[in-house]
Structure formats: C-alpha cells, structure tokens
Design a protein around this motif. Structure first.
Motif, PDB file in Angstrom:
ATOM      1  N   ARG A 214      -1.569  -7.556  -3.601  1.00 49.46           N
ATOM      2  CA  ARG A 214      -2.655  -7.672  -2.623  1.00 49.46           C
ATOM      3  C   ARG A 214      -2.900  -9.128  -2.232  1.00 49.46           C
ATOM      4  N   GLY A 215      -2.745 -10.023  -3.187  1.00 49.47           N
ATOM      5  CA  GLY A 215      -3.013 -11.429  -2.918  1.00 49.47           C
ATOM      6  C   GLY A 215      -2.039 -12.065  -1.944  1.00 49.47           C
ATOM      7  N   ILE A 216      -0.818 -11.519  -1.843  1.00 53.90           N
ATOM      8  CA  ILE A 216       0.192 -12.129  -0.975  1.00 53.90           C
ATOM      9  C   ILE A 216       0.528 -11.256   0.233  1.00 53.90           C
ATOM     10  N   SER A 217      -0.187 -10.158   0.412  1.00 55.50           N
ATOM     11  CA  SER A 217       0.051  -9.268   1.552  1.00 55.50           C
ATOM     12  C   SER A 217      -1.122  -9.353   2.518  1.00 55.50           C
ATOM     13  N   VAL A 218      -0.849  -9.787   3.751  1.00 56.91           N
ATOM     14  CA  VAL A 218      -1.921  -9.910   4.744  1.00 56.91           C
ATOM     15  C   VAL A 218      -2.557  -8.554   5.023  1.00 56.91           C
ATOM     16  N   LEU A 219      -1.752  -7.506   5.183  1.00 56.63           N
ATOM     17  CA  LEU A 219      -2.290  -6.197   5.520  1.00 56.63           C
ATOM     18  C   LEU A 219      -3.140  -5.623   4.382  1.00 56.63           C
ATOM     19  N   LYS A 220      -2.679  -5.785   3.141  1.00 54.65           N
ATOM     20  CA  LYS A 220      -3.411  -5.221   2.005  1.00 54.65           C
ATOM     21  C   LYS A 220      -4.688  -5.997   1.695  1.00 54.65           C
ATOM     22  N   GLN A 221      -4.859  -7.157   2.310  1.00 61.60           N
ATOM     23  CA  GLN A 221      -6.116  -7.887   2.149  1.00 61.60           C
ATOM     24  C   GLN A 221      -7.265  -7.143   2.826  1.00 61.60           C
ATOM     25  N   PHE A 222      -6.948  -6.300   3.812  1.00 58.57           N
ATOM     26  CA  PHE A 222      -7.967  -5.518   4.503  1.00 58.57           C
ATOM     27  C   PHE A 222      -8.250  -4.244   3.708  1.00 58.57           C
ATOM     28  N   ASP A 223      -9.480  -4.101   3.220  1.00 54.67           N
ATOM     29  CA  ASP A 223      -9.824  -2.957   2.371  1.00 54.67           C
ATOM     30  C   ASP A 223      -9.555  -1.624   3.069  1.00 54.67           C
ATOM     31  N   PHE A 224      -9.865  -1.565   4.374  1.00 54.00           N
ATOM     32  CA  PHE A 224      -9.691  -0.293   5.087  1.00 54.00           C
ATOM     33  C   PHE A 224      -8.231   0.147   5.066  1.00 54.00           C
ATOM     34  N   TYR A 225      -7.320  -0.784   5.313  1.00 56.53           N
ATOM     35  CA  TYR A 225      -5.884  -0.452   5.276  1.00 56.53           C
ATOM     36  C   TYR A 225      -5.454  -0.094   3.857  1.00 56.53           C
ATOM     37  N   TYR A 226      -5.930  -0.895   2.885  1.00 53.10           N
ATOM     38  CA  TYR A 226      -5.514  -0.717   1.498  1.00 53.10           C
ATOM     39  C   TYR A 226      -5.879   0.664   0.953  1.00 53.10           C
ATOM     40  N   LEU A 227      -7.009   1.221   1.415  1.00 52.00           N
ATOM     41  CA  LEU A 227      -7.446   2.533   0.924  1.00 52.00           C
ATOM     42  C   LEU A 227      -6.427   3.633   1.178  1.00 52.00           C
ATOM     43  N   PHE A 228      -5.540   3.444   2.145  1.00 47.14           N
ATOM     44  CA  PHE A 228      -4.571   4.481   2.503  1.00 47.14           C
ATOM     45  C   PHE A 228      -3.188   4.223   1.899  1.00 47.14           C
ATOM     46  N   THR A 229      -3.075   3.222   1.026  1.00 47.57           N
ATOM     47  CA  THR A 229      -1.774   2.880   0.451  1.00 47.57           C
ATOM     48  C   THR A 229      -1.561   3.556  -0.901  1.00 47.57           C
ATOM     49  N   GLN A 230      -0.296   3.624  -1.303  1.00 48.93           N
ATOM     50  CA  GLN A 230       0.048   4.150  -2.620  1.00 48.93           C
ATOM     51  C   GLN A 230      -0.488   3.236  -3.718  1.00 48.93           C
ATOM     52  N   ASP A 231      -0.532   1.933  -3.435  1.00 48.60           N
ATOM     53  CA  ASP A 231      -1.069   0.989  -4.418  1.00 48.60           C
ATOM     54  C   ASP A 231      -2.504   1.331  -4.793  1.00 48.60           C
ATOM     55  N   TYR A 232      -3.311   1.720  -3.811  1.00 49.82           N
ATOM     56  CA  TYR A 232      -4.707   2.059  -4.092  1.00 49.82           C
ATOM     57  C   TYR A 232      -4.779   3.277  -5.010  1.00 49.82           C
ATOM     58  N   ARG A 233      -3.936   4.265  -4.742  1.00 49.39           N
ATOM     59  CA  ARG A 233      -3.947   5.477  -5.579  1.00 49.39           C
ATOM     60  C   ARG A 233      -3.461   5.149  -6.994  1.00 49.39           C
ATOM     61  N   ASP A 234      -2.424   4.305  -7.076  1.00 47.70           N
ATOM     62  CA  ASP A 234      -1.920   3.909  -8.395  1.00 47.70           C
ATOM     63  C   ASP A 234      -2.968   3.098  -9.155  1.00 47.70           C
ATOM     64  N   GLU A 235      -3.657   2.203  -8.443  1.00 48.39           N
ATOM     65  CA  GLU A 235      -4.677   1.363  -9.068  1.00 48.39           C
ATOM     66  C   GLU A 235      -5.806   2.225  -9.636  1.00 48.39           C
ATOM     67  N   THR A 236      -6.228   3.223  -8.874  1.00 47.29           N
ATOM     68  CA  THR A 236      -7.309   4.106  -9.320  1.00 47.29           C
ATOM     69  C   THR A 236      -6.925   4.824 -10.613  1.00 47.29           C
TER      70      THR A 236
END
Length: 504
Positions: A214-236
């Motif tokens: 997340r720290g090095i990805s411009v898109l994943k810095q946006f919470d709204f975009y991040y909520l729809f990623t596999q990373d968010y599901r894995d993190e949860t």
C-alpha cells in the motif's frame, strides 16, 4: 456526452487542486531541488521502473540532484522531502514539530492501531515512558537463553542446507526471529521454525507484504479503491487471526496473574525483577503497568504487543541475513569474527551464551554496524510536520512529509569514503568520533529513536555468533543482491550464501 464532460471537469479540478496543495506544502522549501518533471496526481512515481529499484533511484537522485543533502517530490498525494544531510537531520529529529510519524504508517493502523510505532506525540510520550523500563539490561539479560534456544533450532535447519550450491537464509532467519519475539513479547511459543505453515506465521508474513504494498502503490493509497482489492480481503482475514491470537494470550495471562493475586501471591513488579531470575515477558510488564493512574485495557496491550511483533522480527531478520551475506562475501572479516568467538568460548563452543560473552563480541558488533550502514533494516524514516517552523533557509509547512534518507546518508562518499566497500573498521572508536553523530541512523535518533535497539543488538550478536561457531559461510554462485524497496529492506533475489560445517 454529459458523463464525459463531467469526468473531464472532475479530472481538471483534481489536477488544479493537486497543484495548489503541492504549492502549499512546498512554498517554503522551493530552494530544495526537485528531480525533473512531475506528472499530475502521480508525481514522481514513474521515475522508478518498479518497486525493487525505488531506493536506488531515490539514492541516486539525492546524490546527484540533491548534492547529497535533500530533494523534494511526491508520490500520489504524499508530498515529501528526502533529507540526507546529518546537520539538518539532527535539527529535525530533535524538533518537537517533527515528532509524529508519516501518514504512510496509517496503512499499518488496522493491524497495529496506534501503538508505540504509529501513535501521535501525546500518546507516544506516555507509552514510551511506560515501556522504557522493559529494556533495562537486567530485564534483557534474562532472554539470552531464548536467543540460544531458537538459534540452536536455526542451526538444525541450516544443517540440512550444508553442501548445497546456495541457500537463501532470509526465510530461515525470519522464522527464528519470529519465535524469539513471540517468546520474549508474549511469553508463548508459536514454533514458527517447526510449523512455518501455521495460520499465525503465514498471517504475519502476508500482512507485512500488504502494508508495504500500500505504501508504494498510488492506487492502493485511496481507501475507496483499496476496499475492492484482494489485499483488503487478505488483510481482514490476517487481522482476525493475529488479533485473535494475541488477545487470547493476553486474556489467558491476565487470568493467571489474577489467580495469583487471589491466592495472595503478589506478582513480581518491574523494580523487583531487576534481580529476578524467572523470565518476565513484555506482556507481563504491560499487564502490571498503569497509564494516567489506570491499568491498560486488553486493546491497549494488544496494540503494543502486536507492535513488538512487527518491529521485533522483520528488522532483526533483515540485519542478521545481510550480516551473514557480508561475512560470506568477505572471508577475511568472517575469519576475524570466528577468532573472536574462539577467544570467548575457548574449547567449549557448545556452552550457553552469557551476557558477558555478548559484551566481549566487540568486533562482531562492528561487523553488524557496518552491515546496517550498507543495508539498514529501515532505509527510510517518515515524519509529518505538525506545526509550521523554519530551519535556516527552509520553512516547513504543517502537513509536509519529511523522509530521513538513511540509505543515502549511509552511502554518502563525503561521510564514508568508498561507501560500497564493506569495512567494519569504520566503527572503531577512533573512526566513529570523527563523524557527525547523526551520520549513522540505523535505529533512528532523537525523540523517537528505537527503544529496542539494545535488545536487537543482543539478539543479533547471540544468533550470528552461534552461526559462525557452527558454519562457514561462502559466496554462492549468482548471489548478487537485488535490494527491494519496502518498510523493511530485503532482497528480491534472496540473500544467498553457501554453507559448510565449521571445524572448531
């Protein structure tokens, strides 16, 4: 058609807002050079071809464009200044307006919340005061046998690698460090080296990757975009496992201490334990502590224990692995480390390590320091300016991100001649006093320096010392490092060495 017009208008307004915000943050430091053209919204993100070479690119730009002192730029909506000048670093790291951690640390908040690493200055100050007694040398001394125990398991694992063309030591060392920090922080064993595929071990590994991503990805810095990623599901999923395990240990230990109190058996307090032989994990210290006159809640304790877990295994794993690599590639240095070990352990390399042994490992300490110069576990520290202030010709605005470029600082040829050469002699007392005190920052410095640096050095000495007594490390074919950017320094190609048995 209307949709396209609205989309175009929205994009235009976003770009205008970005430029206005950029100017607001940097108007007091436009005399700090900027590395070329910035793309709207994305800033300088395209200067690095990929995440792997980001530190090298930043280092080269700092040395060339910034003349080894400072550059300014941005990554998405993070506007930052990378500082590598020891004199400026000293004034910034000891300034009360630069005590809050960078906004980039917020990506670890779901896991670590606001423990010692990520909290703002008010909460941090109280927690730091509360936790400092846990690092008294008498408390740390009790953990040496834990270092030995887990290092012995590491030796057994590496014994199976003897004779192979090359072995990536990083995953082996990481599991050893995870076992050690679990036992010292929580007083419990997760047996990571024996059960590397456990849910807890895998969750630690995965969530660390996600925070870095997340720290090095411009898109994943946006919470709204991040909520729809596999990373968010894995993190949860990872957080559920990690928080659940930590909380179960806390509640179980709290019940044990309460039972002792009910039996009129007073738990040993920190002050009493300075001469006490039984181990006191950091968890027990937290359970007995009070903050503003009140005991810490389970949630308060969990965020500190989880912080210990993150800071205490990734950073140490990086340092130990890179030290092994440096020894393998510098056999004359490894020979001196071994001779020091032989002088200390004489004819009994199998005996338990003592606190006095660690104090006598002077040359090994120099080797570790030189490794951390070339390969600092945390190559970049971030802070956020909380109030406008000025230093000399620079005016720093509230909200500006300041990065302390440790990687560039440690490889500055004006500070360290022939900086790419591995030379532990740089850290003799005579050489050290010649340099600016803020020219070497592997554990940061100032108000928020690493509270666990003595613990880390003891663990590194104990582990590396045992490994050198057991094995000879040699340069492996195709073993060149490809440093990988992240919160913790690692290698995209592994940390590869060849291992043979040592004759004592």
């Amino acid at each position: 058609m209307i949709f396209l017009v609205l989309l175009g208008l929205g994009l235009f307004l976003a770009i205008v807002w970005w430029y206005i915000d950029y100017y607001r943050h940097f108007k007091g430091v436009f005399n700090i050079p900027r590395p070329g053209w910035m793309f709207p919204i994305f800033g300088h993100v395209f200067l690095a071809k990929n995440a792997t070479d980001a530190y090298w690119v930043l280092h080269q730009l700092t040395m060339t464009v910034g003349k080894g002192k400072a550059i300014r730029g941005c990554l998405g909506y993070f506007y930052g200044i990378n500082i590598a000048d020891p004199a400026i670093l000293e004034r910034l790291l000891t300034h009360t307006s630069v005590i809050n951690k960078s906004q980039l640390y917020k990506y670890a908040h779901r896991w670590l919340e606001t423990g010692l690493l990520t909290s703002d200055h008010e909460k941090w100050r109280g927690r730091r005061k509360l936790l400092t007694p846990a690092y008294h040398f008498k408390i740390l001394e009790q953990f040496i046998d834990v270092f030995d125990k887990n290092s012995n398991i590491l030796v057994q694992k590496l014994q199976r690698e003897v004779g192979k063309n090359k072995t990536d030591v990083f995953p082996f060392v990481t599991l050893c460090a995870l076992d050690t920090i679990c036992e010292t922080a929580m007083g419990t064993c997760v047996n990571a080296q024996q059960c590397a595929d456990s849910d807890y071990v895998q969750s630690i590994k995965r969530i660390s990757e996600i925070v870095i991503s997340r720290g090095i990805s411009v898109l994943k810095q946006f919470d709204f975009y991040y909520l729809f990623t596999q990373d968010y599901r894995d993190e949860t999923k990872c957080i559920e496992i990690l928080h659940g395990y930590t909380m179960s240990v806390i509640q179980s230990r709290r019940k044990e201490l309460l039972a002792k109190q009910n039996e009129n058996e007073k738990p040993k307090q920190i002050e009493e334990n300075l001469g006490y032989k039984a181990k006191i994990p950091f968890l027990d210290i937290l359970l007995q502590a009070t903050f503003n006159g009140e005991p810490l809640t389970d949630e308060d304790i969990r965020e500190e224990v989880d912080t210990f877990m993150f800071e205490g295994h990734d950073t140490t794993s990086s340092a130990i692995s890179f030290t092994i690599y440096c020894l393998a590639n510098n056999p004359h240095v490894q020979k001196k480390v071994f001779e020091e070990q032989r002088d200390i352990f004489v004819d009994n390399p199998q005996r338990e390590t003592t606190y006095q042994d660690l104090q006598e490992m002077k040359y090994l300490e120099m080797v570790i320091k030189e490794t951390l110069r070339l390969y600092p576990s945390v190559p970049l520290y971030g802070r956020t300016v909380v109030e406008d202030f000025s230093i000399d010709k620079y005016s720093f605005k509230r909200g500006t991100e300041i990065a302390f470029g440790v990687f560039s600082l440690h490889r500055n040829p004006e500070i360290y001649p022939n900086p790419e050469v591995f030379d532990p002699e740089r850290f003799t007392l005579e050489e050290t006093v010649k340099r600016h005190p803020f020219s070497y920052l592997p554990f940061s410095a100032g108000y928020r320096n690493c509270v666990g640096q003595k613990f880390a050095m003891m663990e590194m000495k104990a582990t590396i010392g045992m490994l050198v007594r057991k094995f000879v490390f040699q340069e492996a074919p195709d073993s060149e490092l490809k440093l990988k950017s992240g919160l913790i320094l690692s290698s995209a190609t592994g940390v590869n060495v060849k291992i043979t048995n040592r004759v004592w």
